[in-house]
Design a protein around this motif. Structure first.
Motif, PDB file in Angstrom:
ATOM      1  N   GLU A  27       5.038   4.318 -11.247  1.00  0.00           N
ATOM      2  CA  GLU A  27       5.638   3.319 -10.186  1.00  0.00           C
ATOM      3  C   GLU A  27       7.097   3.710  -9.859  1.00  0.00           C
ATOM      4  O   GLU A  27       7.544   3.270  -8.779  1.00  0.00           O
ATOM      5  CB  GLU A  27       5.074   1.885 -10.479  1.00  0.00           C
ATOM      6  CG  GLU A  27       3.594   1.792 -10.610  1.00  0.00           C
ATOM      7  CD  GLU A  27       3.039   2.201 -11.755  1.00  0.00           C
ATOM      8  OE1 GLU A  27       2.202   1.676 -12.189  1.00  0.00           O
ATOM      9  OE2 GLU A  27       3.754   2.807 -12.532  1.00  0.00           O
ATOM     10  N   VAL A  28       7.691   3.707 -10.892  1.00  0.00           N
ATOM     11  CA  VAL A  28       9.248   3.914 -10.664  1.00  0.00           C
ATOM     12  C   VAL A  28       9.839   5.108  -9.753  1.00  0.00           C
ATOM     13  O   VAL A  28      10.689   4.858  -9.083  1.00  0.00           O
ATOM     14  CB  VAL A  28       9.882   4.026 -11.961  1.00  0.00           C
ATOM     15  CG1 VAL A  28      11.286   4.214 -11.969  1.00  0.00           C
ATOM     16  CG2 VAL A  28       9.605   2.808 -13.056  1.00  0.00           C
ATOM     17  N   TYR A  29       9.100   6.172 -10.075  1.00  0.00           N
ATOM     18  CA  TYR A  29       9.161   7.323  -9.256  1.00  0.00           C
ATOM     19  C   TYR A  29       8.903   6.982  -7.915  1.00  0.00           C
ATOM     20  O   TYR A  29       9.625   7.735  -6.858  1.00  0.00           O
ATOM     21  CB  TYR A  29       8.514   8.552  -9.625  1.00  0.00           C
ATOM     22  CG  TYR A  29       8.982   9.089 -11.032  1.00  0.00           C
ATOM     23  CD1 TYR A  29      10.303   9.354 -11.246  1.00  0.00           C
ATOM     24  CD2 TYR A  29       8.124   9.331 -12.152  1.00  0.00           C
ATOM     25  CE1 TYR A  29      10.746   9.846 -12.548  1.00  0.00           C
ATOM     26  CE2 TYR A  29       8.417   9.625 -13.454  1.00  0.00           C
ATOM     27  CZ  TYR A  29       9.764   9.855 -13.531  1.00  0.00           C
ATOM     28  OH  TYR A  29      10.202  10.483 -15.038  1.00  0.00           O
ATOM     29  N   ARG A  30       7.851   6.332  -7.285  1.00  0.00           N
ATOM     30  CA  ARG A  30       7.399   6.098  -6.148  1.00  0.00           C
ATOM     31  C   ARG A  30       8.324   5.265  -5.338  1.00  0.00           C
ATOM     32  O   ARG A  30       8.348   5.499  -4.103  1.00  0.00           O
ATOM     33  CB  ARG A  30       6.050   5.480  -6.051  1.00  0.00           C
ATOM     34  CG  ARG A  30       4.859   6.554  -6.581  1.00  0.00           C
ATOM     35  CD  ARG A  30       3.371   6.119  -6.171  1.00  0.00           C
ATOM     36  NE  ARG A  30       3.299   4.849  -6.890  1.00  0.00           N
ATOM     37  CZ  ARG A  30       2.415   4.884  -7.730  1.00  0.00           C
ATOM     38  NH1 ARG A  30       2.266   6.115  -8.530  1.00  0.00           N
ATOM     39  NH2 ARG A  30       1.925   3.763  -8.541  1.00  0.00           N
ATOM     40  N   ASN A  31       9.148   4.540  -6.070  1.00  0.00           N
ATOM     41  CA  ASN A  31      10.185   3.798  -5.292  1.00  0.00           C
ATOM     42  C   ASN A  31       9.502   2.677  -4.190  1.00  0.00           C
ATOM     43  O   ASN A  31       8.350   2.299  -4.449  1.00  0.00           O
ATOM     44  CB  ASN A  31      11.373   4.443  -4.805  1.00  0.00           C
ATOM     45  CG  ASN A  31      12.618   3.697  -4.465  1.00  0.00           C
ATOM     46  OD1 ASN A  31      12.747   2.860  -4.856  1.00  0.00           O
ATOM     47  ND2 ASN A  31      13.266   4.505  -3.395  1.00  0.00           N
ATOM     48  N   LEU A  32      10.008   2.900  -3.010  1.00  0.00           N
ATOM     49  CA  LEU A  32       9.583   2.045  -1.887  1.00  0.00           C
ATOM     50  C   LEU A  32       8.035   2.500  -1.341  1.00  0.00           C
ATOM     51  O   LEU A  32       7.376   1.735  -0.663  1.00  0.00           O
ATOM     52  CB  LEU A  32      10.597   1.797  -0.745  1.00  0.00           C
ATOM     53  CG  LEU A  32      11.908   1.382  -1.145  1.00  0.00           C
ATOM     54  CD1 LEU A  32      12.802   1.216  -0.041  1.00  0.00           C
ATOM     55  CD2 LEU A  32      11.690  -0.009  -1.809  1.00  0.00           C
ATOM     56  N   ASP A  33       7.541   3.822  -1.738  1.00  0.00           N
ATOM     57  CA  ASP A  33       6.368   4.119  -1.294  1.00  0.00           C
ATOM     58  C   ASP A  33       5.434   3.443  -2.149  1.00  0.00           C
ATOM     59  O   ASP A  33       4.121   3.430  -1.559  1.00  0.00           O
ATOM     60  CB  ASP A  33       6.308   5.690  -1.774  1.00  0.00           C
ATOM     61  CG  ASP A  33       7.217   6.576  -0.752  1.00  0.00           C
ATOM     62  OD1 ASP A  33       7.446   6.000   0.196  1.00  0.00           O
ATOM     63  OD2 ASP A  33       7.530   7.821  -1.202  1.00  0.00           O
ATOM     64  N   GLY A  34       5.510   2.614  -3.060  1.00  0.00           N
ATOM     65  CA  GLY A  34       4.622   1.907  -3.872  1.00  0.00           C
ATOM     66  C   GLY A  34       4.491   0.523  -3.313  1.00  0.00           C
ATOM     67  O   GLY A  34       3.728  -0.275  -3.809  1.00  0.00           O
ATOM     68  N   LEU A  35       4.948   0.170  -2.068  1.00  0.00           N
ATOM     69  CA  LEU A  35       4.715  -1.129  -1.645  1.00  0.00           C
ATOM     70  C   LEU A  35       3.458  -1.519  -1.175  1.00  0.00           C
ATOM     71  O   LEU A  35       2.636  -0.478  -0.458  1.00  0.00           O
ATOM     72  CB  LEU A  35       5.899  -1.369  -0.349  1.00  0.00           C
ATOM     73  CG  LEU A  35       7.236  -1.440  -0.777  1.00  0.00           C
ATOM     74  CD1 LEU A  35       7.870  -1.252   0.770  1.00  0.00           C
ATOM     75  CD2 LEU A  35       7.659  -2.469  -1.428  1.00  0.00           C
ATOM     76  N   GLY A  36       3.012  -2.627  -1.650  1.00  0.00           N
ATOM     77  CA  GLY A  36       1.632  -2.987  -1.273  1.00  0.00           C
ATOM     78  C   GLY A  36       1.656  -3.629   0.066  1.00  0.00           C
ATOM     79  O   GLY A  36       2.650  -4.146   0.752  1.00  0.00           O
TER      80      GLY A  36
END
Length: 251
Positions: A27-36
């Motif tokens: 989840e850290v690597y995904r940065n803002l891409d992980g926004l729900g």
């Protein structure tokens, strides 16, 4: 973890130190891409500070490149054996701390992290520093103590803003004339507990040098040019071999 990540997306700072982590959460690597869907994406900011110190992390993925705004990365006190080449794809990185790991080599790609100001790679298993560090023209604080480094790359002469250099506890046998003559901004230099046989005459050009620690080496004499170090307030030369110091010099 979700709560911590949400807070990081609001502040740009994420501290995951002392969490017994064996790897960096994806989840850290995904940065803002992980926004729900429930996240206020318009309030989110890119991650700028990532603290992963005092864990048991064994590797860092190339996915670190997904954090292009990262300015501070602290991976100290882990179990890293290497750094990914993607470390050079962090154009905003200013502070990198990988001290107290098991790293045997720093990738040449680090020279592409040209905003780097401070690098702490102390207490690892390094035998050399990459020559590409000479491309990090903003570098002012370099700590490489307690490694196995036998020489410093000549390209470090390009780092004219270097003000603090700590190479204590290595296997250095000499510091070249060219390096000292290029580091005119140097205020602190520690090369204690090495195998140095002498000090180059160019040390006299370090007029800003305040602290010089060369104790526990094999130095037999101090060049008279050291009188040019007008700012020198602390000098440590104990445990050298048959050291000769002029009466007019420092003691």
């Amino acid at each position: 973890m979700d709560r911590v990540l949400r807070a990081a997306r609001a502040s740009g700072s994420l501290n995951l130190s002392n969490r017994n982590l064996r790897h960096v959460p994806d989840e850290v690597y995904r940065n803002l891409d992980g926004l729900g869907g429930d996240d206020k994406w318009w309030e989110a900011v890119e991650l700028q500070k990532l603290i992963l110190a005092h864990n048991s992390i064994e590797s860092l993925k190339d996915d670190i490149r997904n954090l292009p705004c990262l300015a501070v990365l602290n991976l100290s006190h882990n179990r890293l054996s290497e750094l990914p080449a993607a470390i050079g794809e962090l154009p905003q990185l200013k502070l990198l701390d990988v001290s107290f790991n098991l790293i045997s080599k720093i990738p040449e790609e680090i020279g592409s992290a040209t905003s780097l100001v401070k690098l702490d790679c102390s207490n690892n298993q390094l035998k050399e520093l990459p020559s590409s560090l000479g491309r990090c023209l903003e570098l002012s604080d370099l700590k490489g103590s307690n490694n196995l480094i036998a020489s410093l790359p000549e390209d470090l002469a390009n780092c004219s803003k270097l003000s603090k250099l700590d190479m204590e506890g290595n296997k250095l046998t000499e510091i070249s004339e060219n390096l000292f003559s290029s580091w005119t901004m140097l205020t602190e230099f520690n090369a204690s507990k090495n195998l140095l046989n002498g000090i180059p005459d160019s040390i006299g050009g370090l007029s800003r040098l305040i602290r010089l620690d060369l104790h526990q080496n094999r130095i037999s004499s101090i060049p008279s040019s050291i009188m040019g170090c007008h700012s020198l307030a602390e000098i440590y030369l104990g445990s050298n071999s048959n050291l000769l110091i002029c009466k007019s010099s420092y003691y």
